[in-house]
Structures are given as structure tokens and as C-alpha cells.
Design a protein around this motif. Structure first.
Motif, PDB file in Angstrom:
ATOM      1  N   ARG A   1       7.016  -1.422   7.443  1.00  0.00           N
ATOM      2  CA  ARG A   1       5.620  -1.525   7.577  1.00  0.00           C
ATOM      3  C   ARG A   1       4.734  -0.584   7.908  1.00  0.00           C
ATOM      4  O   ARG A   1       3.559  -0.166   7.760  1.00  0.00           O
ATOM      5  CB  ARG A   1       5.511  -2.515   8.873  1.00  0.00           C
ATOM      6  N   ASP A   2       5.225   0.772   8.120  1.00  0.00           N
ATOM      7  CA  ASP A   2       4.737   2.144   8.294  1.00  0.00           C
ATOM      8  C   ASP A   2       4.115   2.453   7.023  1.00  0.00           C
ATOM      9  O   ASP A   2       2.910   3.008   6.986  1.00  0.00           O
ATOM     10  CB  ASP A   2       5.627   3.089   8.676  1.00  0.00           C
ATOM     11  N   PHE A   3       4.811   2.147   5.904  1.00  0.00           N
ATOM     12  CA  PHE A   3       4.194   2.687   4.711  1.00  0.00           C
ATOM     13  C   PHE A   3       3.901   1.664   3.516  1.00  0.00           C
ATOM     14  O   PHE A   3       3.517   1.981   2.490  1.00  0.00           O
ATOM     15  CB  PHE A   3       5.264   3.822   4.168  1.00  0.00           C
ATOM     16  N   LEU A   4       4.202   0.520   3.791  1.00  0.00           N
ATOM     17  CA  LEU A   4       3.982  -0.814   3.014  1.00  0.00           C
ATOM     18  C   LEU A   4       2.791  -1.606   3.220  1.00  0.00           C
ATOM     19  O   LEU A   4       2.803  -2.572   2.710  1.00  0.00           O
ATOM     20  CB  LEU A   4       5.349  -1.224   2.663  1.00  0.00           C
ATOM     21  N   ASN A   5       2.001  -1.038   4.204  1.00  0.00           N
ATOM     22  CA  ASN A   5       0.984  -2.175   4.685  1.00  0.00           C
ATOM     23  C   ASN A   5       0.235  -2.336   3.317  1.00  0.00           C
ATOM     24  O   ASN A   5      -0.026  -1.527   2.627  1.00  0.00           O
ATOM     25  CB  ASN A   5       0.044  -1.256   5.616  1.00  0.00           C
ATOM     26  N   GLY A   6      -0.571  -3.438   3.309  1.00  0.00           N
ATOM     27  CA  GLY A   6      -1.155  -3.793   2.120  1.00  0.00           C
ATOM     28  C   GLY A   6      -2.549  -3.071   2.027  1.00  0.00           C
ATOM     29  O   GLY A   6      -3.030  -3.117   0.814  1.00  0.00           O
ATOM     30  N   ASP A   7      -2.922  -2.176   2.940  1.00  0.00           N
ATOM     31  CA  ASP A   7      -4.326  -1.569   2.584  1.00  0.00           C
ATOM     32  C   ASP A   7      -3.744   0.051   2.372  1.00  0.00           C
ATOM     33  O   ASP A   7      -3.820   0.245   1.137  1.00  0.00           O
ATOM     34  CB  ASP A   7      -5.104  -1.478   4.046  1.00  0.00           C
TER      35      ASP A   7
ATOM     36  N   THR B   1      -0.505   3.934   5.816  1.00  0.00           N
ATOM     37  CA  THR B   1       0.057   4.486   6.991  1.00  0.00           C
ATOM     38  C   THR B   1      -1.015   4.288   8.073  1.00  0.00           C
ATOM     39  O   THR B   1      -1.066   5.034   9.079  1.00  0.00           O
ATOM     40  CB  THR B   1      -0.292   6.192   6.611  1.00  0.00           C
ATOM     41  N   ASP B   2      -1.467   3.152   8.218  1.00  0.00           N
ATOM     42  CA  ASP B   2      -2.350   2.611   9.406  1.00  0.00           C
ATOM     43  C   ASP B   2      -1.759   2.807  10.656  1.00  0.00           C
ATOM     44  O   ASP B   2      -2.561   3.014  11.699  1.00  0.00           O
ATOM     45  CB  ASP B   2      -2.706   1.207   9.081  1.00  0.00           C
ATOM     46  N   ARG B   3      -0.494   2.502  10.653  1.00  0.00           N
ATOM     47  CA  ARG B   3       0.211   2.545  12.000  1.00  0.00           C
ATOM     48  C   ARG B   3       0.339   3.681  12.737  1.00  0.00           C
ATOM     49  O   ARG B   3       0.613   3.912  13.765  1.00  0.00           O
ATOM     50  CB  ARG B   3       1.606   1.837  11.860  1.00  0.00           C
ATOM     51  N   ILE B   4       0.292   4.913  11.824  1.00  0.00           N
ATOM     52  CA  ILE B   4       0.339   6.182  12.213  1.00  0.00           C
ATOM     53  C   ILE B   4      -0.620   7.264  12.159  1.00  0.00           C
ATOM     54  O   ILE B   4      -0.740   8.350  12.349  1.00  0.00           O
ATOM     55  CB  ILE B   4       1.659   6.780  11.854  1.00  0.00           C
TER      56      ILE B   4
ATOM     57  N   GLY C   1       0.915  -1.123  -0.107  1.00  0.00           N
ATOM     58  CA  GLY C   1       0.001  -0.055  -0.099  1.00  0.00           C
ATOM     59  C   GLY C   1       0.738   1.148   0.039  1.00  0.00           C
ATOM     60  O   GLY C   1       0.774   2.036   0.941  1.00  0.00           O
ATOM     61  N   ALA C   2       1.686   1.439  -1.150  1.00  0.00           N
ATOM     62  CA  ALA C   2       2.712   2.456  -1.072  1.00  0.00           C
ATOM     63  C   ALA C   2       2.180   3.795  -1.772  1.00  0.00           C
ATOM     64  O   ALA C   2       3.035   4.672  -2.082  1.00  0.00           O
ATOM     65  CB  ALA C   2       4.092   2.062  -1.864  1.00  0.00           C
ATOM     66  N   CYS C   3       0.851   3.660  -1.807  1.00  0.00           N
ATOM     67  CA  CYS C   3       0.253   4.954  -2.437  1.00  0.00           C
ATOM     68  C   CYS C   3       0.766   6.300  -1.594  1.00  0.00           C
ATOM     69  O   CYS C   3       0.812   7.542  -2.168  1.00  0.00           O
ATOM     70  CB  CYS C   3      -1.244   5.032  -2.347  1.00  0.00           C
ATOM     71  N   PHE C   4       1.022   6.382  -0.316  1.00  0.00           N
ATOM     72  CA  PHE C   4       1.482   7.399   0.499  1.00  0.00           C
ATOM     73  C   PHE C   4       2.539   8.059   0.083  1.00  0.00           C
ATOM     74  O   PHE C   4       2.984   9.250  -0.355  1.00  0.00           O
ATOM     75  CB  PHE C   4       1.476   7.104   1.926  1.00  0.00           C
TER      76      PHE C   4
ATOM     77  N   VAL D   1      13.564   6.036   0.236  1.00  0.00           N
ATOM     78  CA  VAL D   1      13.565   4.662   0.924  1.00  0.00           C
ATOM     79  C   VAL D   1      14.456   4.408   1.730  1.00  0.00           C
ATOM     80  O   VAL D   1      14.048   3.578   2.839  1.00  0.00           O
ATOM     81  CB  VAL D   1      13.559   3.949  -0.473  1.00  0.00           C
ATOM     82  N   GLY D   2      15.733   4.917   1.855  1.00  0.00           N
ATOM     83  CA  GLY D   2      16.654   4.833   2.727  1.00  0.00           C
ATOM     84  C   GLY D   2      16.438   5.390   4.270  1.00  0.00           C
ATOM     85  O   GLY D   2      16.676   4.806   5.178  1.00  0.00           O
ATOM     86  N   ALA D   3      15.299   6.199   4.324  1.00  0.00           N
ATOM     87  CA  ALA D   3      15.011   7.112   5.172  1.00  0.00           C
ATOM     88  C   ALA D   3      13.855   6.446   6.320  1.00  0.00           C
ATOM     89  O   ALA D   3      13.681   6.655   7.291  1.00  0.00           O
ATOM     90  CB  ALA D   3      14.568   8.458   5.239  1.00  0.00           C
ATOM     91  N   ILE D   4      13.385   5.529   5.545  1.00  0.00           N
ATOM     92  CA  ILE D   4      12.060   4.609   6.224  1.00  0.00           C
ATOM     93  C   ILE D   4      12.639   3.736   7.293  1.00  0.00           C
ATOM     94  O   ILE D   4      13.355   2.858   6.918  1.00  0.00           O
ATOM     95  CB  ILE D   4      11.288   3.739   5.317  1.00  0.00           C
ATOM     96  N   TYR D   5      12.073   4.107   8.591  1.00  0.00           N
ATOM     97  CA  TYR D   5      12.710   3.251   9.632  1.00  0.00           C
ATOM     98  C   TYR D   5      12.179   1.742   9.748  1.00  0.00           C
ATOM     99  O   TYR D   5      12.773   0.968   9.762  1.00  0.00           O
ATOM    100  CB  TYR D   5      12.456   4.078  10.976  1.00  0.00           C
TER     101      TYR D   5
END
Length: 216
Positions: free
Chosen positions: A92-98, A101-104, A57-60, A85-89
């Protein structure tokens, strides 16, 4: 050149506000529709080979790329994407299947900060301002208050992120990362009349306002 990014606050029972990016800069992010899986290859055959976008769910992230590209008037470099991409900690924060950004989603101020950080990685030659828009209404879009040559609106709906780049009468012209995946053979991009910005989807402004959960 100084760019700004504005985040819209949330008055909706959902959780995310719209965001605006631009030289002033305003970017608004509504989530309008579910990130849909890639089309089936034919009426008689169900596609079984997975494609990019089927599971993530990389639309963000793609919304940020499209918003900054719109403001710059040119594509984001491979280096800019690699820095992002290298800054993503945590992927799961931004590649969730839905939505990605569900986690935040319950932390709109954090999302606005993340957008500011990530936009600066995508384009290090400009300075962007990010604002949360707490009260998105159709009049503010139709009167073009939020959309100028120096600003873009990023919106999150219940299931999707996309960038609003211009307005035409009662329709929002958007740069949406899933339009091509839905039907490649019918895919079309056009330049808007007012701001000469590339868009690939039209959405009724009133329906968009009803559906958004976060705008920046």
C-alpha cells in the motif's frame, strides 16, 4: 564507479521534495501530473478491460527504475526489479491508486532513505548518494547545476513521480512512466542532445517548479 543521489527539500504547500541520482549522484522527483488511466480504445467504445497502471500508482517505483537506468546507460535486470519488489514491506505504500507514496509523503527524509535503499537494490554494482533538494528553482535546472552525466533529478508533483534526465533551453526532458499508456500509437522516445539521454516527455521548467512538492 560511484553514483550519488540527491534529494530536494520542500518549500511548497504540498508535501514531497525532488530527488537527484547520479555518480555524484543527484536525483530529483517532482510530482507533475495525475497518473492517468490507460487510453480508451476508440471514440465509440469505452475500454472495460483493466490494464497495468489503471488501478495502481506505481510511478514512484518506475521512476527509480528509469532514473537508475539513465545513469547506468542500460536497462535494469529482472533480478534488480525482483529485489526491489521483495523489499517492499507494505504494498500500500507504493501501489496506492493515486500517487503511490501518499502514506509517507509527510516524511520527506524517510522517502529519501527509501530511495537510497531501493536504488541500491536495483543496481548493486554502483554506489549512490541521495540528497533532498529543499529549494528547487528553475535557474538551478536551466543552468544545469542539478543535471550532469553523474546525476538525475527525481520530482514529485501533486499526483505523479518522474525523472528529469536533461534540459533543453527552457524545457525539462523527462522519463515518465505514464506517457506510453496515454497514447501508445503516438508514443515517441528520443535521445537528448546534451547528455544523450533517452526521454519521452518535455515539461516547461517554470511550470514544473511551480508544481513540484518533493525533489531528490
Amino acid at each position: 564507479m560511484e553514483n550519488g543521489l540527491e534529494a530536494v527539500g520542500q518549500t511548497d504547500p504540498w508535501s514531497t521534495p525532488p530527488i537527484l541520482i547520479g555518480e555524484d549522484c543527484r536525483l530529483s522527483t517532482p510530482r507533475a501530473q495525475k497518473c492517468s488511466p490507460l487510453y480508451e480504445t476508440s471514440i465509440h467504445m469505452e475500454r472495460r478491460i483493466k490494464a497495468q497502471g489503471d488501478l495502481d500508482g506505481a510511478c514512484f517505483l518506475y521512476t527509480l527504475v528509469n532514473a537508475v537506468s539513465c545513469l547506468r546507460g542500460r536497462a535494469i535486470s529482472a533480478g534488480g526489479w525482483q529485489r526491489l519488489v521483495g523489499a517492499i514491506y507494505d504494498p500500500r505504500d507504493f501501489l496506492n491508486g493515486d500517487v503511490g507514496t501518499d502514506r509517507i509523503d509527510q516524511y520527506p527524509d524517510l522517502i529519501a532513505k527509501v530511495i537510497g535503499d531501493y536504488v541500491s537494490l536495483l543496481d548493486r554494482s554502483s554506489t549512490y548518494r541521495v540528497e533532498r533538494i529543499s529549494d528547487l528553482d528553475h535557474r538551478s535546472i536551466l543552468t544545469r547545476r542539478l543535471l550532469s552525466r553523474n546525476s538525475v533529478l527525481i520530482v514529485a508533483t501533486q499526483a505523479h513521480w518522474f525523472a528529469v534526465v536533461d534540459v533543453d533551453q527552457d524545457e525539462a526532458l523527462t522519463a515518465c512512466s505514464v506517457e506510453y499508456l496515454g497514447s501508445p500509437s503516438c508514443y515517441v522516445e528520443e535521445d537528448s542532445t546534451r547528455l544523450q539521454r533517452r526521454y519521452n516527455s518535455r515539461k516547461c521548467v517554470k511550470e514544473l517548479v511551480l508544481a513540484y512538492r518533493l525533489s531528490i
